[in-house]
Design an enzyme around this catalytic site. Structure first.
Site, mmCIF file in Angstrom:
data_model
loop_
_atom_site.group_PDB
_atom_site.id
_atom_site.type_symbol
_atom_site.label_atom_id
_atom_site.label_comp_id
_atom_site.label_asym_id
_atom_site.label_seq_id
_atom_site.Cartn_x
_atom_site.Cartn_y
_atom_site.Cartn_z
ATOM 1 N N GLU A 2 0.843 -1.199 0.000
ATOM 2 C CA GLU A 2 0.000 0.000 0.000
ATOM 3 C C GLU A 2 0.882 1.254 0.000
ATOM 4 O OE1 GLU A 2 -3.315 2.085 2.995
ATOM 5 O OE2 GLU A 2 -1.959 0.528 3.720
ATOM 6 N N LYS A 15 -9.619 2.759 -1.906
ATOM 7 C CA LYS A 15 -9.839 2.117 -0.608
ATOM 8 C C LYS A 15 -11.205 2.511 -0.036
ATOM 9 C CE LYS A 15 -7.531 1.707 3.909
ATOM 10 N NZ LYS A 15 -6.332 2.167 4.662
ATOM 11 N N CYS A 44 -5.418 -2.694 3.012
ATOM 12 C CA CYS A 44 -5.167 -2.583 4.449
ATOM 13 C C CYS A 44 -6.421 -2.759 5.324
ATOM 14 C CB CYS A 44 -4.481 -1.253 4.743
ATOM 15 S SG CYS A 44 -3.517 -1.247 6.283
#
Length: 285
Positions: free
Chosen positions: A68, A143, A173
């Site tokens: 990421e 995200k 994440c």
């Protein structure tokens, strides 16, 4: 008699696997390079140069996966809002260059290259995962589950893509903590999670990755960063490939800059008992 029945089931299953193997295309497997990196926090130039070298280490791969925010790292403990805004603006301003670099790496390697950076649009910041193909085309995923309120704006759609016969779904994440967001209704074979996940939460990282693999009956490819950020947070890495049964098949070295290559493939469930129990049959060539 019971043993005889079991033997019959066993041999019928072997025949089924043989027939199935004849129908599976040879390209229905993908060699994935997990690029676990010690990031230069906040320094886009240093990171781009470093990843240019790392891509050269990914020999004969079909897919290359970065952590990421591979361009800058996620500085989780930055407290000054104005400083954080300036930092995000600086990284976001390099977005066109990052896309250009990823296109170059994908073309040079012949692989699909995956990683995220900061993107800014209409005053909003997005943690944007890019999946760049060797022909220069690309898709993106913003995200959805954002850890820090106000740090990034959430994306509103999934990204599922097909590459060399394998279907992939991408996550970033904190998405890992929300099982409903990665629920597999038969849409994908492999879930990709890229992260900046600190060592202090490493038990959660390992447990949740296994849970996502088992509950979704899919491979998990997880790529984390390593090293220590500017605030002193330590990142162990533990980038890995996990099979649908929860078994870890490959793992990068803890705390190190490392590249590990492993093959993922289509997975079929094969019943063995009348009670409905089954095992996974992986057809990799």
């Amino acid at each position: 008699m019971n043993n005889v029945k079991k033997m019959k089931v066993f041999y019928v299953t072997l025949y089924f696997l043989f027939v199935l193997s004849l129908t599976v295309k040879a390209q229905d497997s993908v060699k994935v390079a997990l690029v676990q990196a010690r990031l230069a926090w906040g320094d886009v130039d240093v990171n781009l140069r470093a990843f240019n070298k790392r891509v050269r280490l990914c020999k004969e791969c079909d897919m290359i996966v970065f952590p990421e925010l591979f361009t800058s790292g996620c500085e989780m403990k930055r407290r000054d809002k104005e400083e954080a805004k300036r930092s995000k603006d600086a990284v976001a301003s390099r977005y066109p260059e990052v896309v250009k670099k990823m296109k170059k790496w994908a073309k040079r390697s012949g692989a699909l290259v995956v990683g995220s950076t900061i993107y800014k649009e209409n005053g909003k910041y997005y943690n944007r995962l890019l999946a760049v193909y060797p022909d220069g085309k690309y898709e993106y995923y913003d995200k959805h589950n954002c850890f820090k309120k106000g740090s990034f704006s959430p994306g509103d759609r999934h990204l599922t893509l097909e590459w060399k016969g394998i279907r992939f779904s991408t996550y970033i994440c904190y998405d890992l903590r929300f099982p409903e967001w990665s629920r597999n209704q038969g849409e994908y074979d492999v879930a990709i999670y890229i992260a900046n996940w600190p060592e202090s939460r490493q038990d959660d990282w390992n447990r949740l990755l296994r849970e996502r693999a088992i509950e979704n009956e899919a491979y998990v490819v997880a790529v984390n960063c390593a090293g220590t950020d500017l605030a002193g947070l330590v990142y162990r890495g533990e980038s890995c490939v996990i099979a649908p049964d929860g078994e870890v098949r490959a793992r990068c070295r803890d705390y190190w800059d490392d590249v590990v290559v492993h093959k993922v493939c289509k997975v079929h469930k094969v019943a063995f008992e009348s009670n409905g129990s089954y095992k996974f049959c992986e057809l990799c060539f």
